[in-house]
Design an enzyme around this catalytic site. Sequence first.
Site, PDB file in Angstrom:
ATOM      1  N   HIS A   2      44.303  34.616  38.676  1.00  0.00           N
ATOM      2  CA  HIS A   2      44.580  35.315  39.930  1.00  0.00           C
ATOM      3  C   HIS A   2      44.306  36.806  39.734  1.00  0.00           C
ATOM      4  CE1 HIS A   2      46.727  35.705  43.824  1.00  0.00           C
ATOM      5  NE2 HIS A   2      47.179  36.848  43.335  1.00  0.00           N
ATOM      6  N   MET A  38      43.623  45.809  44.880  1.00  0.00           N
ATOM      7  CA  MET A  38      44.405  46.671  45.786  1.00  0.00           C
ATOM      8  C   MET A  38      43.668  47.985  45.979  1.00  0.00           C
ATOM      9  SD  MET A  38      48.237  46.080  44.324  1.00  0.00           S
ATOM     10  CE  MET A  38      48.758  44.498  43.638  1.00  0.00           C
ATOM     11  N   MET A  82      43.901  42.660  48.623  1.00  0.00           N
ATOM     12  CA  MET A  82      44.901  43.437  49.369  1.00  0.00           C
ATOM     13  C   MET A  82      44.241  44.754  49.753  1.00  0.00           C
ATOM     14  SD  MET A  82      48.104  42.412  46.986  1.00  0.00           S
ATOM     15  CE  MET A  82      46.976  41.828  45.733  1.00  0.00           C
ATOM     16  N   ASP A 118      44.255  40.468  41.446  1.00  0.00           N
ATOM     17  CA  ASP A 118      44.820  41.251  42.552  1.00  0.00           C
ATOM     18  C   ASP A 118      44.024  42.527  42.751  1.00  0.00           C
ATOM     19  OD1 ASP A 118      47.180  39.744  43.400  1.00  0.00           O
ATOM     20  OD2 ASP A 118      47.872  40.088  41.348  1.00  0.00           O
ATOM     21  N   HIS A 138      42.502  37.860  45.185  1.00  0.00           N
ATOM     22  CA  HIS A 138      43.429  38.202  46.261  1.00  0.00           C
ATOM     23  C   HIS A 138      43.143  39.627  46.712  1.00  0.00           C
ATOM     24  CE1 HIS A 138      47.998  38.808  47.340  1.00  0.00           C
ATOM     25  NE2 HIS A 138      47.213  38.878  48.394  1.00  0.00           N
ATOM     26  N   ASP A 141      52.975  33.538  46.020  1.00  0.00           N
ATOM     27  CA  ASP A 141      52.650  34.645  45.126  1.00  0.00           C
ATOM     28  C   ASP A 141      53.748  35.692  45.181  1.00  0.00           C
ATOM     29  OD1 ASP A 141      51.408  36.630  43.650  1.00  0.00           O
ATOM     30  OD2 ASP A 141      49.836  37.048  45.112  1.00  0.00           O
ATOM     31  N   SER A 190      48.405  35.535  37.102  1.00  0.00           N
ATOM     32  CA  SER A 190      48.018  36.861  37.606  1.00  0.00           C
ATOM     33  C   SER A 190      47.856  37.863  36.469  1.00  0.00           C
ATOM     34  CB  SER A 190      49.060  37.378  38.596  1.00  0.00           C
ATOM     35  OG  SER A 190      48.741  38.714  38.937  1.00  0.00           O
ATOM     36  N   MET A 193      52.885  35.074  50.972  1.00  0.00           N
ATOM     37  CA  MET A 193      53.431  36.057  50.031  1.00  0.00           C
ATOM     38  C   MET A 193      54.951  35.893  49.960  1.00  0.00           C
ATOM     39  SD  MET A 193      51.035  37.701  48.560  1.00  0.00           S
ATOM     40  CE  MET A 193      52.105  38.837  47.668  1.00  0.00           C
TER      41      MET A 193
HETATM   42  C1  DX5 Z   1      51.652  41.298  44.181  1.00  0.00           C
HETATM   43  C2  DX5 Z   1      50.542  40.430  43.674  1.00  0.00           C
HETATM   44  C3  DX5 Z   1      50.946  39.350  42.772  1.00  0.00           C
HETATM   45  C4  DX5 Z   1      51.608  39.776  41.494  1.00  0.00           C
HETATM   46  C5  DX5 Z   1      52.677  38.778  41.217  1.00  0.00           C
HETATM   47  O1  DX5 Z   1      51.184  42.067  45.222  1.00  0.00           O
HETATM   48  O2  DX5 Z   1      49.851  39.839  44.769  1.00  0.00           O
HETATM   49  O3  DX5 Z   1      49.857  38.489  42.470  1.00  0.00           O
HETATM   50  O4  DX5 Z   1      50.759  39.837  40.387  1.00  0.00           O
HETATM   51  O5  DX5 Z   1      53.386  39.218  40.132  1.00  0.00           O
HETATM   52  P1  DX5 Z   1      54.789  38.560  39.698  1.00  0.00           P
HETATM   53  O6  DX5 Z   1      54.521  37.157  39.325  1.00  0.00           O
HETATM   54  O7  DX5 Z   1      55.199  39.442  38.570  1.00  0.00           O
HETATM   55  O8  DX5 Z   1      55.698  38.689  40.897  1.00  0.00           O
HETATM   56 ZN    ZN Z   2      48.349  38.305  44.301  1.00  0.00          ZN
END
Ligand code: DX5
Ligand code: ZN
Length: 221
Positions: free
Chosen positions: A37, A41, A72, A39, A70, A179, A12, A141
């Site tokens: 990965h 948001m 969100m 993210d 991903h 994740d 990520s 999650m």
């Molecule tokens: C959180 C993300 C994750 C995040 C995980 O909402 O979806 O992908 O990057 O980070 P770590 O591995 O630090 O928990």
């Molecule tokens: Zn994620």
Amino acid sequence: MGNKRPVYVSGSILSGDFAALGSSVRRLDEAGADMIHIDVMDGVFVDNITIGIPVVAALRKETEKTFDVHLMTVGPDRYVSRFRDAGADIITIHFESGCDVSKTVDLIAASGAKPSLSVRPGTPVEELFPYLDRLYMALIMTVEPGFGGQAFIPETLEKVRLLREEADRRGLDLKIEVDGGINDTTAQPAVDAGADVIVSGSWLFGGDTARRVATIKGAAL
Ligand code: DX5
Ligand code: ZN
């Protein structure tokens, strides 16, 4: 139990260097991560705003590894084709995102990307079951979505177990991704529960990334 499934690491970039994301992607690539990965948001579905379509397109030039995007966001259906055009290989949407999940899964498949569906820690895993036959992957999650660096929620592993059981019962070749909060102590229990795509951010960037990727992959053996 003897786990024979290969384990894939999806690194990520949320914990990478946002002033030099290209080099963070290359760091994960060179360290042996199987996927990147990403993210996304929107500040509505979660209390954080990260990156969007143009950034995915720019990062696409840095690696040939699978882009595991991903989303969100609320209303992810509006953006599926544009994320695909930007270079997304796998697109994960959230069951709780307020879109028509069935239609959006079809939309992802029609775009040429691989469809994936996720549930937050408080959402029952059974909500995924009606869609499993059409999914490439399902994401459980293991923290509340929104931020990197949070502590793994052990209770979520029961959902991984139930999901693997259901996929096996139906004879599906479903990838199960976890994740959030994955490190050298949580990777093995996640794999034992049935996960085969392991996302890690802060742990991978917090030390020797190549060794840490190898550690997670070693959890398969
Ligand atoms: C959180 C993300 C994750 C995040 C995980 O909402 O979806 O992908 O990057 O980070 P770590 O591995 O630090 O928990
Ligand atoms: Zn994620």
